[in-house]
Design a protein around this motif. Sequence first.
Motif, short mmCIF file in Angstrom:
data_model
loop_
_atom_site.label_atom_id
_atom_site.label_comp_id
_atom_site.label_asym_id
_atom_site.label_seq_id
_atom_site.Cartn_x
_atom_site.Cartn_y
_atom_site.Cartn_z
N TYR A 1 0.90 -1.75 0.17
CA TYR A 1 0.19 -0.07 0.20
C TYR A 1 0.73 1.53 -0.19
CZ TYR A 1 -4.02 -3.41 1.20
OH TYR A 1 -5.03 -4.07 1.63
N THR B 1 -13.29 3.78 -6.38
CA THR B 1 -12.27 4.30 -7.58
C THR B 1 -12.14 5.34 -7.26
OG1 THR B 1 -12.75 2.89 -9.21
CG2 THR B 1 -11.40 4.33 -10.55
N VAL C 1 -8.25 5.42 -9.79
CA VAL C 1 -7.69 4.24 -9.14
C VAL C 1 -8.25 3.85 -8.11
CG1 VAL C 1 -5.33 4.63 -7.78
CG2 VAL C 1 -5.35 6.33 -9.30
N ALA D 1 -9.41 2.00 -4.49
CA ALA D 1 -8.56 2.18 -3.13
C ALA D 1 -9.61 2.12 -2.32
CB ALA D 1 -8.31 3.82 -3.03
N VAL E 1 -4.00 2.89 -1.61
CA VAL E 1 -4.02 2.17 -3.46
C VAL E 1 -2.53 1.37 -2.94
CG1 VAL E 1 -5.24 4.81 -3.71
CG2 VAL E 1 -2.95 4.51 -3.93
N LYS E 2 -2.75 0.87 -4.50
CA LYS E 2 -1.16 -0.08 -4.58
C LYS E 2 -0.09 1.31 -5.06
CE LYS E 2 -3.10 -3.40 -7.02
NZ LYS E 2 -3.30 -4.53 -8.32
N GLY F 1 2.51 1.39 -7.28
CA GLY F 1 1.62 2.30 -8.30
C GLY F 1 1.29 3.57 -8.99
N HIS F 2 0.13 3.47 -8.21
CA HIS F 2 -0.49 4.52 -8.40
C HIS F 2 -0.70 5.64 -7.75
CE1 HIS F 2 -3.67 0.68 -9.54
NE2 HIS F 2 -3.10 1.11 -10.48
N GLU G 1 0.25 9.50 -9.92
CA GLU G 1 -0.99 9.72 -10.30
C GLU G 1 -2.55 9.91 -9.88
OE1 GLU G 1 -4.31 6.95 -12.91
OE2 GLU G 1 -2.37 5.69 -11.99
N LEU G 2 -2.47 9.23 -7.81
CA LEU G 2 -3.55 9.84 -7.25
C LEU G 2 -2.89 11.05 -6.88
CD1 LEU G 2 -6.25 9.01 -6.26
CD2 LEU G 2 -4.64 7.64 -4.80
#
Length: 373
Positions: free
Chosen positions: A147, A181, A185, A187, A204-205, A207-208, A211-212
């Motif tokens: 996370y 979402t 993303v 979440a 969130v992951k 990797g996101h 972007e978030l």
Amino acid sequence: MSSTGELRHTALDALHRSLGATMTDFAGWDMPLRYGSERDEHIAVRTKAGLFDLSHMGEITVTGPQAAALLDFALVGNIGGVKPGRARYTMICRPDGGILDDLIVYRLGETEYMVVANASNAQVVLDALSERAAGFDAEVRDDRDAYALLAVQGPESPGILKSLTDADLDGLKYYAGLPGTVAGVPALIARTGYTGEDGFELFVKPGHAVELWQALTKAGEGVGLVPCGLSCRDTLRLEAGMPLYGHELSTSLTPFDAGLGRVVKFEKEGDFVGREALREAAARAEQNPPRVLVGLVAEGRRVPRAGYAVVAGGEVIGEVTSGAPSPTLGKPIAMAYVDAAHATPGSAGVGVDIRGSHEPYEVVALPFYKRQK
């Protein structure tokens, strides 16, 4: 720290540096302390909105048919009674009743829970849960790397988030979480907060995360959202009267010593770690009240720090646990454990020993700040 002794970095590390953040070592993580003025960041959260990276927090997943039974045994709260989609503030204690950490536990499904520990104690909590899982049909999983955690806090935060999600934010109660979402993303959207303001936490992951963060920044542009570091998070939680592990909470205190005996649920079925010691602590606290956690507001300008003695009539009557200038009150404030005889708001003659000088302080009830609903 990583196994090599190097500081750990969140998925947002490069982004923090590109924003000119002052970084600091916090519990083995390289974290943003501030981006500009910590006072401005603090005031933004109180009046508009702030965006935090909290990816250093420790997520531990507990799953299986006996996940609830394990958590009821391992922790002091009634976790089996938490409904899916809700969260609970609780503690994990040693057998002698000393607090190992304070936690938030989310019930994600019928047999799935997420335990969120403080960064400084995540490994301790993971080890204790793993050890206490013996004999239970449940799995304890270290999900710290699974996370990233972003938080948007402040009065403008519901509007910012609503512009990016169709999740039912109005129906999301305090101490609850729902999958949704946000800006495309996936979440877990939670609403617990640690600032005294309304706000949301987004798991969130990793990797996101970038972007978030960028989507939230863009959505908050018109309403004064700013990135915020650990420094203002500390002054915000101090004004809100919220404890910080290592300051107001420690292994040398039981929940009853910390004035948080309400989190211990003796009425739940079965045994739990520390039950006997905590019963004794509860009885002790009733007969001989322990020191009480109070608020102190300075009459002058000198700032009290953790460890400073609280004095009255030339005697030491307590100790400061956290202190800082309060941007909201415009004065230095502190939380301190003081003898019960001096814990009543307005108690006369109380001061803090700041380098040999007894500075006058007013005893007040916590919290220092409460938002208008």
